[in-house]
Design a protein around this motif. Structure first.
Motif, PDB file in Angstrom:
ATOM      1  N   HIS A  31      19.940 -19.635  28.616  1.00  0.00           N
ATOM      2  CA  HIS A  31      19.243 -20.866  28.249  1.00  0.00           C
ATOM      3  C   HIS A  31      18.155 -21.113  29.292  1.00  0.00           C
ATOM      4  O   HIS A  31      17.014 -21.393  28.949  1.00  0.00           O
ATOM      5  CB  HIS A  31      20.236 -22.020  28.192  1.00  0.00           C
ATOM      6  CG  HIS A  31      19.635 -23.321  27.779  1.00  0.00           C
ATOM      7  ND1 HIS A  31      19.097 -23.516  26.526  1.00  0.00           N
ATOM      8  CD2 HIS A  31      19.469 -24.489  28.454  1.00  0.00           C
ATOM      9  CE1 HIS A  31      18.629 -24.753  26.440  1.00  0.00           C
ATOM     10  NE2 HIS A  31      18.845 -25.359  27.591  1.00  0.00           N
ATOM     11  N   GLY A  32      18.518 -20.999  30.570  1.00  0.00           N
ATOM     12  CA  GLY A  32      17.578 -20.921  31.687  1.00  0.00           C
ATOM     13  C   GLY A  32      16.394 -21.865  31.654  1.00  0.00           C
ATOM     14  O   GLY A  32      15.252 -21.428  31.540  1.00  0.00           O
ATOM     15  N   THR A  33      16.633 -23.151  31.789  1.00  0.00           N
ATOM     16  CA  THR A  33      15.525 -24.114  31.758  1.00  0.00           C
ATOM     17  C   THR A  33      14.830 -24.251  33.107  1.00  0.00           C
ATOM     18  O   THR A  33      13.801 -24.915  33.207  1.00  0.00           O
ATOM     19  CB  THR A  33      16.035 -25.498  31.332  1.00  0.00           C
ATOM     20  OG1 THR A  33      17.101 -25.887  32.201  1.00  0.00           O
ATOM     21  CG2 THR A  33      16.532 -25.462  29.898  1.00  0.00           C
ATOM     22  N   GLY A  34      15.391 -23.658  34.158  1.00  0.00           N
ATOM     23  CA  GLY A  34      14.781 -23.770  35.475  1.00  0.00           C
ATOM     24  C   GLY A  34      15.147 -25.037  36.216  1.00  0.00           C
ATOM     25  O   GLY A  34      14.534 -25.366  37.228  1.00  0.00           O
ATOM     26  N   THR A  35      16.150 -25.752  35.744  1.00  0.00           N
ATOM     27  CA  THR A  35      16.551 -26.989  36.410  1.00  0.00           C
ATOM     28  C   THR A  35      17.519 -26.690  37.548  1.00  0.00           C
ATOM     29  O   THR A  35      18.303 -25.738  37.474  1.00  0.00           O
ATOM     30  CB  THR A  35      17.226 -27.950  35.415  1.00  0.00           C
ATOM     31  OG1 THR A  35      18.381 -27.305  34.857  1.00  0.00           O
ATOM     32  CG2 THR A  35      16.274 -28.312  34.291  1.00  0.00           C
ATOM     33  N   PRO A  36      17.500 -27.499  38.609  1.00  0.00           N
ATOM     34  CA  PRO A  36      18.386 -27.239  39.753  1.00  0.00           C
ATOM     35  C   PRO A  36      19.855 -27.481  39.446  1.00  0.00           C
ATOM     36  O   PRO A  36      20.723 -27.025  40.189  1.00  0.00           O
ATOM     37  CB  PRO A  36      17.880 -28.216  40.822  1.00  0.00           C
ATOM     38  CG  PRO A  36      17.207 -29.304  40.059  1.00  0.00           C
ATOM     39  CD  PRO A  36      16.603 -28.648  38.857  1.00  0.00           C
ATOM     40  N   THR A  37      20.145 -28.201  38.367  1.00  0.00           N
ATOM     41  CA  THR A  37      21.541 -28.459  38.007  1.00  0.00           C
ATOM     42  C   THR A  37      22.052 -27.468  36.968  1.00  0.00           C
ATOM     43  O   THR A  37      23.112 -26.864  37.130  1.00  0.00           O
ATOM     44  CB  THR A  37      21.705 -29.890  37.463  1.00  0.00           C
ATOM     45  OG1 THR A  37      21.299 -30.824  38.458  1.00  0.00           O
ATOM     46  CG2 THR A  37      23.160 -30.147  37.074  1.00  0.00           C
ATOM     47  N   GLY A  38      21.283 -27.293  35.893  1.00  0.00           N
ATOM     48  CA  GLY A  38      21.746 -26.460  34.785  1.00  0.00           C
ATOM     49  C   GLY A  38      21.837 -24.981  35.117  1.00  0.00           C
ATOM     50  O   GLY A  38      22.827 -24.316  34.784  1.00  0.00           O
ATOM     51  N   ASP A  39      20.815 -24.440  35.786  1.00  0.00           N
ATOM     52  CA  ASP A  39      20.803 -23.005  36.068  1.00  0.00           C
ATOM     53  C   ASP A  39      21.970 -22.557  36.949  1.00  0.00           C
ATOM     54  O   ASP A  39      22.608 -21.539  36.661  1.00  0.00           O
ATOM     55  CB  ASP A  39      19.473 -22.604  36.707  1.00  0.00           C
ATOM     56  CG  ASP A  39      18.352 -22.527  35.683  1.00  0.00           C
ATOM     57  OD1 ASP A  39      18.592 -22.903  34.518  1.00  0.00           O
ATOM     58  OD2 ASP A  39      17.240 -22.098  36.040  1.00  0.00           O
TER      59      ASP A  39
END
Length: 244
Positions: free
Chosen positions: A3-11
């Motif tokens: 999915h890799g959105t580049g967010t510091p939480t999700g990734d």
């Protein structure tokens, strides 16, 4: 395919989850978002298209604008620190072929902001003839069709879905299929069932027949006519909760 959105939480969460699943075996990872951006409701479809093209051409595309993992891509899970190198997570930076010692398979993650998470696994479907150069890609849920077709045998009952414009023609069609299966034991019934279910137009009058491995009829439904109007559909968006 992340999915890799580049967010510091999700990734980091995704890094940790994939790392725990594949462990020391390692895995190649990437995301189409650096190429096309976040396409919101179509982001999962973008990843799916990329994956199909990758399987068709036998090439894993590079992840553009990537040089090294985010140093913050570390997550505390069950009191352990999960890192890229620790679990063999590799982001390709140039086109490479699929590893020879691994299955040609791609798993796609797509996570919705409302809590709807989707995952699909795709793999390279074997061709029916060894001399064919055409590669076929399908969803993994139909992976059992080809091995039986190659063997020319049937080891389980098969569901034959039939439809016609009139009740009389449907009854005649059911008889024709039942007679054909019984008189042609070498025909792949799994391929017939697959084609009838997914490669035929659904006409108003419908019925089904269950064929046993020896070709006999286990069960046959009475013909029925589909409703002329589609039933009303209600959409329920529950987010992360289980209240529904």
């Amino acid at each position: 395919e992340w999915h890799g959105t580049g967010t510091p939480t999700g990734d980091p969460i995704e890094v940790g989850a994939v790392g725990r699943v594949f462990g020391s075996k390692g895995i190649l990872i990437g995301s189409v978002k650096p190429n096309v951006g976040h396409s919101e409701g179509c982001s999962g479809l973008s990843s799916l298209i990329k994956s199909v093209l990758s399987l068709e051409h036998g090439i894993i595309p590079p992840n553009i604008k990537f040089s090294k993992p985010n140093p913050e891509s570390v997550l505390r899970l069950t009191r352990r620190t999960v890192k890229f190198a620790e679990h063999g997570l590799v982001v390709p930076t140039k086109p490479i072929p699929f590893p020879e010692d691994r299955a040609e398979r791609i798993s796609v993650n797509s996570f919705g902001i409302g809590g709807t998470n989707a995952h699909v696994s795709m793999f390279l479907f074997p061709t029916l003839t060894s001399h064919s150069s055409q590669k076929k890609v399908i969803l993994e849920s139909y992976s059992s069709a080809i091995p039986e077709a190659q063997a020319g045998t049937c080891t389980r009952p098969e569901l034959m879905l039939l439809s016609a414009n009139t009740s009389a023609s449907l009854k005649a069609q059911m008889t024709v299929y039942q007679d054909f299966v019984q008189s042609n034991p070498r025909v792949s019934r799994s391929s017939m069932a697959f084609t009838l279910a997914l490669r035929r137009e659904w006409l108003p009058h419908r019925a089904y027949t269950i064929i046993s491995p020896d070709g006999s009829v286990v069960e046959a439904s009475a013909p029925s006519k589909a409703p002329s109007q589609a039933p009303e559909v209600y959409m329920v968006f529950s987010g992360h909760g289980a209240q529904w």
